[in-house]
Design a protein around this motif. Structure first.
Motif, PDB file in Angstrom:
ATOM      1  N   LYS A 196       0.797  -1.295  -0.169  1.00 23.65           N
ATOM      2  CA  LYS A 196       0.089   0.054  -0.136  1.00 23.65           C
ATOM      3  C   LYS A 196       0.828   1.374   0.160  1.00 23.65           C
ATOM      4  O   LYS A 196       0.560   2.165  -0.913  1.00 23.65           O
ATOM      5  N   GLU A 197       1.813   1.311   0.964  1.00 27.77           N
ATOM      6  CA  GLU A 197       2.879   2.336   0.852  1.00 27.77           C
ATOM      7  C   GLU A 197       3.630   2.459  -0.524  1.00 27.77           C
ATOM      8  O   GLU A 197       3.619   3.641  -1.000  1.00 27.77           O
ATOM      9  N   ALA A 198       4.153   1.531  -0.992  1.00 22.80           N
ATOM     10  CA  ALA A 198       4.807   1.555  -2.266  1.00 22.80           C
ATOM     11  C   ALA A 198       3.836   2.007  -3.605  1.00 22.80           C
ATOM     12  O   ALA A 198       4.541   2.563  -4.350  1.00 22.80           O
ATOM     13  N   ASN A 199       2.835   1.781  -3.373  1.00 27.49           N
ATOM     14  CA  ASN A 199       1.729   2.338  -4.368  1.00 27.49           C
ATOM     15  C   ASN A 199       1.170   3.772  -4.216  1.00 27.49           C
ATOM     16  O   ASN A 199       0.118   3.994  -4.956  1.00 27.49           O
ATOM     17  N   SER A 200       1.519   4.284  -3.196  1.00 30.24           N
ATOM     18  CA  SER A 200       1.036   5.740  -2.806  1.00 30.24           C
ATOM     19  C   SER A 200       1.874   6.487  -3.304  1.00 30.24           C
ATOM     20  O   SER A 200       2.991   6.742  -2.922  1.00 30.24           O
ATOM     21  N   PRO A 201       1.357   7.428  -4.191  1.00 32.31           N
ATOM     22  CA  PRO A 201       2.164   8.686  -4.911  1.00 32.31           C
ATOM     23  C   PRO A 201       2.566   9.711  -3.918  1.00 32.31           C
ATOM     24  O   PRO A 201       3.737  10.075  -3.950  1.00 32.31           O
ATOM     25  N   ILE A 202       1.876   9.598  -2.738  1.00 29.05           N
ATOM     26  CA  ILE A 202       2.200  10.976  -1.884  1.00 29.05           C
ATOM     27  C   ILE A 202       3.403  10.272  -1.050  1.00 29.05           C
ATOM     28  O   ILE A 202       4.314  11.057  -0.842  1.00 29.05           O
ATOM     29  N   ILE A 203       3.554   9.037  -0.603  1.00 30.57           N
ATOM     30  CA  ILE A 203       4.473   8.321   0.044  1.00 30.57           C
ATOM     31  C   ILE A 203       5.561   8.232  -0.704  1.00 30.57           C
ATOM     32  O   ILE A 203       6.712   8.393  -0.270  1.00 30.57           O
ATOM     33  N   ARG A 204       5.627   7.708  -1.866  1.00 32.18           N
ATOM     34  CA  ARG A 204       6.562   7.514  -2.791  1.00 32.18           C
ATOM     35  C   ARG A 204       7.422   9.067  -2.964  1.00 32.18           C
ATOM     36  O   ARG A 204       8.543   9.350  -2.983  1.00 32.18           O
ATOM     37  N   GLU A 205       6.703   9.988  -2.982  1.00 35.60           N
ATOM     38  CA  GLU A 205       7.089  11.422  -3.363  1.00 35.60           C
ATOM     39  C   GLU A 205       8.093  11.662  -1.971  1.00 35.60           C
ATOM     40  O   GLU A 205       8.855  12.471  -2.230  1.00 35.60           O
ATOM     41  N   ALA A 207       9.086   9.770   0.217  1.00 35.50           N
ATOM     42  CA  ALA A 207      10.466   8.937   0.190  1.00 35.50           C
ATOM     43  C   ALA A 207      11.424   9.557  -0.366  1.00 35.50           C
ATOM     44  O   ALA A 207      12.796   9.661  -0.221  1.00 35.50           O
ATOM     45  N   TRP A 208      11.098  10.031  -1.955  1.00 31.11           N
ATOM     46  CA  TRP A 208      12.225  10.405  -2.950  1.00 31.11           C
ATOM     47  C   TRP A 208      12.704  11.685  -2.448  1.00 31.11           C
ATOM     48  O   TRP A 208      13.978  11.691  -2.427  1.00 31.11           O
ATOM     49  N   LYS A 209      12.005  12.612  -1.734  1.00 31.31           N
ATOM     50  CA  LYS A 209      12.346  13.995  -1.391  1.00 31.31           C
ATOM     51  C   LYS A 209      13.376  13.623  -0.140  1.00 31.31           C
ATOM     52  O   LYS A 209      14.385  14.413  -0.207  1.00 31.31           O
ATOM     53  N   TRP A 210      13.079  12.842   0.633  1.00 33.03           N
ATOM     54  CA  TRP A 210      13.996  12.376   1.731  1.00 33.03           C
ATOM     55  C   TRP A 210      15.300  11.944   1.402  1.00 33.03           C
ATOM     56  O   TRP A 210      16.579  12.332   1.817  1.00 33.03           O
ATOM     57  N   TYR A 211      15.133  10.965   0.552  1.00 31.11           N
ATOM     58  CA  TYR A 211      16.576  10.456  -0.090  1.00 31.11           C
ATOM     59  C   TYR A 211      17.369  11.623  -0.830  1.00 31.11           C
ATOM     60  O   TYR A 211      18.537  11.537  -0.527  1.00 31.11           O
ATOM     61  N   THR A 212      16.734  12.201  -1.713  1.00 31.20           N
ATOM     62  CA  THR A 212      17.479  13.343  -2.340  1.00 31.20           C
ATOM     63  C   THR A 212      18.048  14.418  -1.626  1.00 31.20           C
ATOM     64  O   THR A 212      19.087  15.072  -2.112  1.00 31.20           O
ATOM     65  N   THR A 213      17.261  14.748  -0.513  1.00 30.72           N
ATOM     66  CA  THR A 213      17.586  16.123   0.303  1.00 30.72           C
ATOM     67  C   THR A 213      18.341  15.516   1.607  1.00 30.72           C
ATOM     68  O   THR A 213      19.018  16.325   1.984  1.00 30.72           O
ATOM     69  N   VAL A 214      17.999  14.479   2.113  1.00 34.42           N
ATOM     70  CA  VAL A 214      18.884  14.072   3.431  1.00 34.42           C
ATOM     71  C   VAL A 214      19.926  13.016   3.055  1.00 34.42           C
ATOM     72  O   VAL A 214      20.924  13.432   3.476  1.00 34.42           O
ATOM     73  N   VAL A 215      19.497  12.097   2.570  1.00 33.94           N
ATOM     74  CA  VAL A 215      20.364  10.805   2.432  1.00 33.94           C
ATOM     75  C   VAL A 215      21.630  11.143   1.544  1.00 33.94           C
ATOM     76  O   VAL A 215      22.673  11.065   1.874  1.00 33.94           O
ATOM     77  N   LYS A 216      21.213  11.834   0.244  1.00 38.33           N
ATOM     78  CA  LYS A 216      22.183  12.065  -0.643  1.00 38.33           C
ATOM     79  C   LYS A 216      23.212  13.044  -0.061  1.00 38.33           C
ATOM     80  O   LYS A 216      24.346  13.330  -0.583  1.00 38.33           O
ATOM     81  N   SER A 217      22.620  14.083   0.636  1.00 45.03           N
ATOM     82  CA  SER A 217      23.613  14.966   1.191  1.00 45.03           C
ATOM     83  C   SER A 217      24.719  14.612   2.279  1.00 45.03           C
ATOM     84  O   SER A 217      25.525  15.481   2.456  1.00 45.03           O
ATOM     85  N   ARG A 218      24.271  13.304   2.596  1.00 42.00           N
ATOM     86  CA  ARG A 218      25.431  12.950   3.669  1.00 42.00           C
ATOM     87  C   ARG A 218      26.533  12.080   2.930  1.00 42.00           C
ATOM     88  O   ARG A 218      27.406  11.666   3.555  1.00 42.00           O
ATOM     89  N   LEU A 219      26.372  11.856   1.791  1.00 40.78           N
ATOM     90  CA  LEU A 219      27.333  10.697   1.011  1.00 40.78           C
ATOM     91  C   LEU A 219      28.332  11.832   0.325  1.00 40.78           C
ATOM     92  O   LEU A 219      28.149  13.078  -0.058  1.00 40.78           O
ATOM     93  N   HIS A 220      29.545  11.203   0.203  1.00 38.24           N
ATOM     94  CA  HIS A 220      30.705  12.059  -0.578  1.00 38.24           C
ATOM     95  C   HIS A 220      31.124  11.106  -1.881  1.00 38.24           C
ATOM     96  O   HIS A 220      30.334  10.080  -2.044  1.00 38.24           O
ATOM     97  N   ASN A 221      31.924  11.560  -2.286  1.00 40.56           N
ATOM     98  CA  ASN A 221      32.379  11.057  -3.820  1.00 40.56           C
ATOM     99  C   ASN A 221      32.642   9.435  -3.736  1.00 40.56           C
ATOM    100  O   ASN A 221      32.591   8.705  -4.661  1.00 40.56           O
ATOM    101  N   ASP A 222      33.158   8.824  -2.427  1.00 43.55           N
ATOM    102  CA  ASP A 222      33.722   7.513  -2.393  1.00 43.55           C
ATOM    103  C   ASP A 222      32.483   6.473  -1.474  1.00 43.55           C
ATOM    104  O   ASP A 222      32.867   5.359  -1.401  1.00 43.55           O
ATOM    105  N   SER A 223      31.496   7.147  -1.363  1.00 41.00           N
ATOM    106  CA  SER A 223      30.589   6.743  -0.564  1.00 41.00           C
ATOM    107  C   SER A 223      29.636   5.563  -1.293  1.00 41.00           C
ATOM    108  O   SER A 223      29.793   5.417  -2.458  1.00 41.00           O
TER     109      SER A 223
END
Length: 230
Positions: A196-205, A207-223
């Motif tokens: 149900k969560e995986a098919n929710s456009p709101i939750i997917r959006e 999750a994507w925002k969290w990944y791109t703004t939080v997770v990716k910001s903590r990674l470096h070139n060798d991560s």
């Protein structure tokens, strides 16, 4: 004279080989431990002797092993339930990685903080075993569940830190913060709770925002990144 030197060298090699073979015969466990220090599947079997290794596990763990040695930078795993994917990616792999390099900074994220904390607790249990100390004696945790060693090394369900090193394992739930914490290896295991969560456009959006703004910001070139889905 030269021929005599060659014969002496040959005899020395034979003697060394015989000694090595005798050592293997007298110390079979040492050979198993040596393999466990180098290979994730061997490590996992040493930690869990009753592990039921199927052909799938041999392939899966060989891929995770390549990830552990940096041969794979980004890995996505999609496997049906009850195949042991999280056991490999989110329990055995972090334990093995901290053994190889106790200065690594690892983070595990999931759809809820509670699940990622469970992974953290399981990693702690592995590192605390006598078997782990036999394989990786240089990697260990503080003995309390708060802070010890002059208030330097943390150990709780949110973060564990390797004593004498800079490595750590942190947990985060989807949407949670990683502010100010650099990450060498990011493990995302079940970012969505269910179908149900995986098919929710709101939750997917979200999750994507969290990944791109939080997770990716903590990674470096060798991560490195590994994402695990059902």
């Amino acid at each position: 004279m030269e021929k005599e030197k060659i014969n002496i060298n040959t005899d020395d090699r034979k003697q060394n080989l015989l000694k090595a073979l005798q050592y293997v015969k007298n110390n079979p466990k040492e050979i198993v431990k040596a393999a466990a220090r180098k290979d994730l599947l061997a490590f996992s079997r040493f930690m869990q002797p009753n592990m039921d290794v199927q052909p799938f596990h041999k392939v899966y763990y060989s891929i995770l092993n390549m990830f552990a040695y940096g041969k794979i930078k980004k890995l996505m795993v999609t496997i049906p339930p009850q195949h042991g994917k999280s056991e490999g990616s989110s329990r055995k792999l972090p334990s093995f990685l901290l053994g190889l390099n106790p200065d690594l900074k690892i983070a595990i994220g999931s759809y809820a903080t509670g699940l990622s904390r469970d992974f953290n607790s399981d990693v702690q249990k592995i590192i605390d075993t006598p078997e782990y100390r036999e394989v990786f004696p240089g990697t260990f945790l503080a003995r309390t569940n708060k802070v010890s060693y002059n208030n330097i090394y943390k150990r709780n369900t949110d973060v564990i830190e390797c004593v004498g090193h800079t490595g750590s394992l942190r947990t985060v739930g989807r949407g949670g913060p990683l502010t100010g914490k650099p990450v060498d290896i990011m493990i995302l295991d079940d970012v969505y709770k269910d179908y149900k969560e995986a098919n929710s456009p709101i939750i997917r959006e979200a999750a994507w925002k969290w990944y791109t703004t939080v997770v990716k910001s903590r990674l470096h070139n060798d991560s490195q990144e590994i994402i695990v889905f059902t």
